[in-house]
Design a protein around this motif. Structure first.
Motif, PDB file in Angstrom:
ATOM      1  N   GLN A 168       0.927  -1.207   0.009  1.00  0.00           N
ATOM      2  CA  GLN A 168      -0.130  -0.085  -0.084  1.00  0.00           C
ATOM      3  C   GLN A 168       1.046   1.293  -0.089  1.00  0.00           C
ATOM      4  O   GLN A 168       1.337   1.609   1.030  1.00  0.00           O
ATOM      5  CB  GLN A 168      -0.857   0.035   1.227  1.00  0.00           C
ATOM      6  CG  GLN A 168      -1.681   1.189   1.408  1.00  0.00           C
ATOM      7  CD  GLN A 168      -2.548   1.225   2.857  1.00  0.00           C
ATOM      8  OE1 GLN A 168      -2.107   0.005   3.664  1.00  0.00           O
ATOM      9  NE2 GLN A 168      -3.371   2.124   2.951  1.00  0.00           N
ATOM     10  N   TRP A 169       1.460   1.630  -1.283  1.00  0.00           N
ATOM     11  CA  TRP A 169       2.289   2.701  -1.240  1.00  0.00           C
ATOM     12  C   TRP A 169       1.513   4.024  -1.525  1.00  0.00           C
ATOM     13  O   TRP A 169       1.330   4.351  -2.540  1.00  0.00           O
ATOM     14  CB  TRP A 169       2.954   2.334  -2.334  1.00  0.00           C
ATOM     15  CG  TRP A 169       3.915   1.239  -2.452  1.00  0.00           C
ATOM     16  CD1 TRP A 169       4.080   0.151  -1.410  1.00  0.00           C
ATOM     17  CD2 TRP A 169       4.712   0.642  -3.531  1.00  0.00           C
ATOM     18  NE1 TRP A 169       4.818  -0.995  -1.791  1.00  0.00           N
ATOM     19  CE2 TRP A 169       5.010  -0.631  -3.032  1.00  0.00           C
ATOM     20  CE3 TRP A 169       4.843   0.869  -4.734  1.00  0.00           C
ATOM     21  CZ2 TRP A 169       5.839  -1.477  -3.852  1.00  0.00           C
ATOM     22  CZ3 TRP A 169       5.692   0.034  -5.662  1.00  0.00           C
ATOM     23  CH2 TRP A 169       6.239  -1.067  -5.002  1.00  0.00           C
ATOM     24  N   MET A 170       1.522   4.732  -0.340  1.00  0.00           N
ATOM     25  CA  MET A 170       0.967   6.085  -0.280  1.00  0.00           C
ATOM     26  C   MET A 170       1.663   7.186  -0.029  1.00  0.00           C
ATOM     27  O   MET A 170       1.925   8.303  -0.706  1.00  0.00           O
ATOM     28  CB  MET A 170      -0.260   6.090   0.638  1.00  0.00           C
ATOM     29  CG  MET A 170      -1.410   5.157   0.369  1.00  0.00           C
ATOM     30  SD  MET A 170      -2.866   5.079   1.533  1.00  0.00           S
ATOM     31  CE  MET A 170      -3.582   6.635   1.452  1.00  0.00           C
ATOM     32  N   THR A 171       2.477   6.914   0.924  1.00  0.00           N
ATOM     33  CA  THR A 171       3.319   8.182   1.699  1.00  0.00           C
ATOM     34  C   THR A 171       4.530   8.462   0.677  1.00  0.00           C
ATOM     35  O   THR A 171       5.217   7.728   0.299  1.00  0.00           O
ATOM     36  CB  THR A 171       3.965   7.582   3.437  1.00  0.00           C
ATOM     37  OG1 THR A 171       2.675   7.308   3.908  1.00  0.00           O
ATOM     38  CG2 THR A 171       4.655   8.866   4.019  1.00  0.00           C
ATOM     39  N   GLY A 175       4.374  14.154   2.210  1.00  0.00           N
ATOM     40  CA  GLY A 175       3.381  13.846   2.994  1.00  0.00           C
ATOM     41  C   GLY A 175       2.585  12.700   3.037  1.00  0.00           C
ATOM     42  O   GLY A 175       2.463  12.013   1.994  1.00  0.00           O
ATOM     43  N   GLY A 176       2.545  12.532   4.223  1.00  0.00           N
ATOM     44  CA  GLY A 176       1.735  10.938   4.539  1.00  0.00           C
ATOM     45  C   GLY A 176       0.309  11.187   4.887  1.00  0.00           C
ATOM     46  O   GLY A 176      -0.595  10.312   4.480  1.00  0.00           O
ATOM     47  N   SER A 177       0.162  12.123   5.894  1.00  0.00           N
ATOM     48  CA  SER A 177      -1.204  12.395   6.132  1.00  0.00           C
ATOM     49  C   SER A 177      -1.941  13.240   4.805  1.00  0.00           C
ATOM     50  O   SER A 177      -3.014  12.830   4.556  1.00  0.00           O
ATOM     51  CB  SER A 177      -1.294  13.519   7.288  1.00  0.00           C
ATOM     52  OG  SER A 177      -0.479  13.094   8.583  1.00  0.00           O
TER      53      SER A 177
HETATM   54  P1  FAD Z   1       2.842  14.090   8.672  1.00  0.00           P
HETATM   55  O1  FAD Z   1       1.698  13.897   7.806  1.00  0.00           O
HETATM   56  O2  FAD Z   1       4.064  14.889   8.444  1.00  0.00           O
HETATM   57  O3  FAD Z   1       2.468  14.544  10.280  1.00  0.00           O
HETATM   58  C1  FAD Z   1       3.201  14.968  11.159  1.00  0.00           C
HETATM   59  C2  FAD Z   1       2.225  15.317  12.438  1.00  0.00           C
HETATM   60  O4  FAD Z   1       1.567  16.256  12.160  1.00  0.00           O
HETATM   61  C3  FAD Z   1       1.579  14.021  12.977  1.00  0.00           C
HETATM   62  O5  FAD Z   1       1.645  14.195  14.456  1.00  0.00           O
HETATM   63  C4  FAD Z   1       0.015  14.576  12.600  1.00  0.00           C
HETATM   64  O6  FAD Z   1      -1.083  13.933  13.495  1.00  0.00           O
HETATM   65  C5  FAD Z   1       0.147  16.001  12.314  1.00  0.00           C
HETATM   66  N1  FAD Z   1      -0.869  16.493  11.407  1.00  0.00           N
HETATM   67  C6  FAD Z   1      -0.766  16.237  10.102  1.00  0.00           C
HETATM   68  N2  FAD Z   1      -1.854  16.953   9.563  1.00  0.00           N
HETATM   69  C7  FAD Z   1      -2.440  17.453  10.388  1.00  0.00           C
HETATM   70  C8  FAD Z   1      -3.610  18.245  10.618  1.00  0.00           C
HETATM   71  N3  FAD Z   1      -4.549  18.620   9.628  1.00  0.00           N
HETATM   72  N4  FAD Z   1      -4.153  18.638  11.649  1.00  0.00           N
HETATM   73  C9  FAD Z   1      -3.589  18.418  12.843  1.00  0.00           C
HETATM   74  N5  FAD Z   1      -2.396  17.481  12.918  1.00  0.00           N
HETATM   75  C10 FAD Z   1      -1.978  17.321  11.717  1.00  0.00           C
HETATM   76  N6  FAD Z   1       2.731   4.629   4.512  1.00  0.00           N
HETATM   77  C11 FAD Z   1       2.576   3.753   3.356  1.00  0.00           C
HETATM   78  O7  FAD Z   1       1.904   4.566   2.503  1.00  0.00           O
HETATM   79  N7  FAD Z   1       2.715   2.788   3.325  1.00  0.00           N
HETATM   80  C12 FAD Z   1       3.373   1.858   4.093  1.00  0.00           C
HETATM   81  O8  FAD Z   1       3.700   0.734   3.990  1.00  0.00           O
HETATM   82  C13 FAD Z   1       3.963   2.679   5.220  1.00  0.00           C
HETATM   83  N8  FAD Z   1       4.639   1.872   6.231  1.00  0.00           N
HETATM   84  C14 FAD Z   1       4.965   2.497   7.415  1.00  0.00           C
HETATM   85  C15 FAD Z   1       5.561   1.673   8.333  1.00  0.00           C
HETATM   86  C16 FAD Z   1       6.037   2.418   9.302  1.00  0.00           C
HETATM   87  C17 FAD Z   1       6.944   1.633  10.431  1.00  0.00           C
HETATM   88  C18 FAD Z   1       5.952   3.664   9.728  1.00  0.00           C
HETATM   89  C19 FAD Z   1       6.255   4.387  10.802  1.00  0.00           C
HETATM   90  C20 FAD Z   1       5.133   4.356   8.672  1.00  0.00           C
HETATM   91  C21 FAD Z   1       4.648   3.729   7.618  1.00  0.00           C
HETATM   92  N9  FAD Z   1       3.968   4.454   6.630  1.00  0.00           N
HETATM   93  C22 FAD Z   1       3.317   3.863   5.561  1.00  0.00           C
HETATM   94  C23 FAD Z   1       3.827   5.981   6.677  1.00  0.00           C
HETATM   95  C24 FAD Z   1       2.627   6.267   7.593  1.00  0.00           C
HETATM   96  O9  FAD Z   1       1.340   6.229   6.962  1.00  0.00           O
HETATM   97  C25 FAD Z   1       3.086   7.821   7.554  1.00  0.00           C
HETATM   98  O10 FAD Z   1       4.146   8.014   8.452  1.00  0.00           O
HETATM   99  C26 FAD Z   1       1.647   8.441   8.352  1.00  0.00           C
HETATM  100  O11 FAD Z   1       0.556   8.525   7.739  1.00  0.00           O
HETATM  101  C27 FAD Z   1       2.082  10.023   9.015  1.00  0.00           C
HETATM  102  O12 FAD Z   1       2.344  10.622   7.873  1.00  0.00           O
HETATM  103  P2  FAD Z   1       3.639  11.461   7.909  1.00  0.00           P
HETATM  104  O13 FAD Z   1       4.931  10.696   8.174  1.00  0.00           O
HETATM  105  O14 FAD Z   1       4.140  12.351   6.792  1.00  0.00           O
HETATM  106  O15 FAD Z   1       3.527  12.605   8.987  1.00  0.00           O
END
Ligand code: FAD
Ligand code: MFK
Length: 502
Positions: A168-171, A175-177
């Protein structure tokens, strides 16, 4: 001197040890076949699989970039236990059960009960299984036809030699969120109707998968793309190797060095012309992958509840073996109060997540009411965010209940805490899921909240003899009466009104 050896906590059959799970199933799924399967699987988990899970932890995956002659191979080497987990998952139908639907609307409850037993011993194999289940769900929802019909049959098979897992390659790095703004990967249309993907995926877990679903921006003839979420489409790609042994269209840049989930590879991937097929309508990528998110978030919640249950089981067993101040820990009221609090949290998490599984099963069997559908939409982010947070707190408390031994690596206990920490991060962080709750309230003009309080009212009515619940009954009645006006007002506003109001 030093002749005392402390007895270790013993993992017993997690199905037979779990009175709540058995009671829940006896009430809702009283089928002998399900009971005997879960009992046999629980025996296998305790006596065989748990060791494999430990082997996954102490033999983490590694990345071999080049073969001895300098050829780039990007081979992710996993432990033999990790590979055994894949075969076991197929044989036990850990994904298949959800699609065979042998127990009708209760099939998801049955499947998730198996995963609940399996999860803490699985060496995190539940991660690829969650994504595999999510991918099958997406394919089923868009239609099982070329080019994903073969994939669907492999994702949902019980035959180990045919079984595929999905990524599931999204991040991406930006930006992951916020994948809508953060996705840079582009999809270049090809003459044969397929696409070539170019981009960089920053987190991809269980990267030894056979296929993936991923998001990318389709380029027009001039190479231009549409920004934001509306520019994203959903793509299906197989992960395969050419005759030269190289991955086709993918370079594995490196494996992540992680706090936990060390059993499983999480890689950074350069997509360099990966052949893919668009499987959503153009610009409907996020909406289409939402089905996957629903499934993986439910799996996440099962893993969270299971981690709590495991630590409570082990702590309870240890309390019958460890003596302090002249008596067993189980005879110290304060210690037992701590375990009781953990038990209450675990039961709450279990019942909440099972209710969501029940709703999912009803929806998939076509028997869900409108109220069920609203509840499923509302409770999926709620159960994920709540259990993800609680798992860290309960597992941490659980480690303390072993004293210093809870901190010692080769007891296997610290890994439970490390692995719990990710549950609130991946598949949507707590705050991002809180916003998802608000969004679905807004987009339904408050109807999901109305459904929630109606459901709460009916649950409370079933327990009307419990006098301590009467304040809850009053609160729910008040909420429903306020919501009546609120829903009427919200229905006349634009979508997004509640989000702005909040
Ligand atoms: P950011 O989006 O930068 O978030 C940073 C902080 O900001 C967080 O605390 C968040 O809550 C906060 N934030 C962001 N937006 C808002 C808002 N609008 N209001 C308030 N707070 C906010 N991803 C994949 O796609 N595929 C995978 O297989 C996968 N595997 C993973 C495995 C591991 C071990 C880990 C740790 C992560 C994995 N991920 C994967 C990624 C994961 O889904 C993302 O790290 C996660 O969704 C958060 O995105 P980000 O790291 O970009 O954090
Ligand atoms: C051990 C078990 C666990 C297994 C874990 C496996 C390993 C894991 C790996 C991962 O972490 S994979 C990556 C997971 N990533 C996320 O969870 C992303 C978190 N961010 C969000 O969820 C954001 O809210 C989101 C990306 C969805 C926001 O994107 P947008 O484009 O700003 O969303 P928007 O515009 O609100 O919604 C677009 C459409 O999707 C809308 O449909 P419509 O266009 O028809 O109106 C929404 O209704 C729909 N949608 C969004 N979220 C939905 C949803 N539909 C149903 N359910 C949802 N949750």
């Amino acid at each position: 001197i030093g002749s005392f050896i402390q007895e270790r906590p013993v993992l017993k059959n997690p199905f037979l040890e779990d009175a709540l799970l058995r009671g829940y199933l006896r009430r809702h799924l009283p089928h002998e076949a399900a009971f005997s399967d879960l009992c046999a699987f629980g025996e296998r988990v305790a006596n065989e699989v748990d060791e494999w899970g430990r082997e996954c932890e102490i033999t983490p995956p590694r990345l071999v970039h080049f073969d001895p002659w300098g050829r780039r191979v990007d081979h992710i080497v996993t432990s033999s236990a990790w590979k055994r987990m894949k075969d076991l998952s197929a044989q036990e139908g850990l994904v298949a059960i959800g699609y065979e639907r042998s127990f009708g609307e209760w099939s998801r409850v049955y499947q998730m009960s198996k995963l609940y037993i399996f999860s803490p011993s699985s060496g995190l194999y539940t991660c690829p299984l969650a994504m595999t289940d999510g991918a099958a769900k997406v394919i089923q929802s868009i239609g099982v036809s070329w080019p994903v019909d073969e994939a669907y049959s492999r994702l949902t098979t019980r035959q180990p030699e045919r079984f595929w897992t999905s990524g599931q390659w999204m991040t991406e790095r930006q930006g992951g969120s916020d994948v809508g703004s953060g996705t840079e990967t582009v999809a270049a249309p090809q003459a044969d109707g397929s696409y070539k993907l170019h981009g960089f995926k920053w987190f991809t877990s269980a990267t030894d998968a056979d296929m993936t679903l991923t998001l990318a921006r389709e380029q027009d003839r001039s190479g231009a793309t549409t920004p934001g979420s509306r520019g994203l489409s959903l793509f299906y790609a197989e992960v395969s190797r050419g005759e030269d042994g190289r991955l086709k269209g993918i370079e594995v840049q490196r494996l992540k060095d992680k706090l936990g989930t060390r059993q499983m590879p999480t890689a950074e991937l350069l997509l360099d012309g990966l052949q893919a097929h668009r499987i959503s309508e153009e610009g409907r990528g996020v909406a289409s992958i939402a089905n996957m998110l629903t499934i993986t978030r439910i799996h996440n919640s099962i893993s969270a509840a299971a981690a709590m249950r495991r630590v409570v089981q082990l702590a309870g067993d240890y309390a019958t073996r460890r003596t302090a101040f002249g008596k067993l820990l189980k005879d110290h009221p304060l210690h037992m109060q701590t375990l009781a609090r953990m038990e209450v949290e675990t039961r709450g998490a279990f019942l909440l997540v099972m209710d969501v599984c029940r709703l999912l099963g009803r929806e998939e069997s076509g028997v869900a009411s409108e109220l069920d559908a609203h509840l499923l939409r509302l409770l999926t982010p709620v159960v994920k965010l709540y259990t993800g947070k609680q798992a860290v707190a309960v597992v941490s408390e659980g480690l303390e209940s072993f004293g210093g031994q809870g901190y010692i690596e080769d007891t296997g206990l610290p890994g439970l805490l490390r692995d719990a920490q990710v549950l609130s991060i991946w598949e949507g962080t707590t705050n991002v899921l809180s916003l998802d709750v608000l969004r679905c309230v807004a987009r339904s003009s408050g109807m999901v909240l109305h459904a929630f309080f109606t459901h709460a009212k009916s649950l409370l009515a079933g327990a009307s003899s419990v006098s301590s619940l009467s304040p809850a009954v009053t609160a729910v009645d008040a909420a429903l009466s306020e919501l009546k006006d609120f829903v009427q007002v919200a229905a006349t506003r634009e979508p997004g009104y509640l989000e702005l109001a909040a």
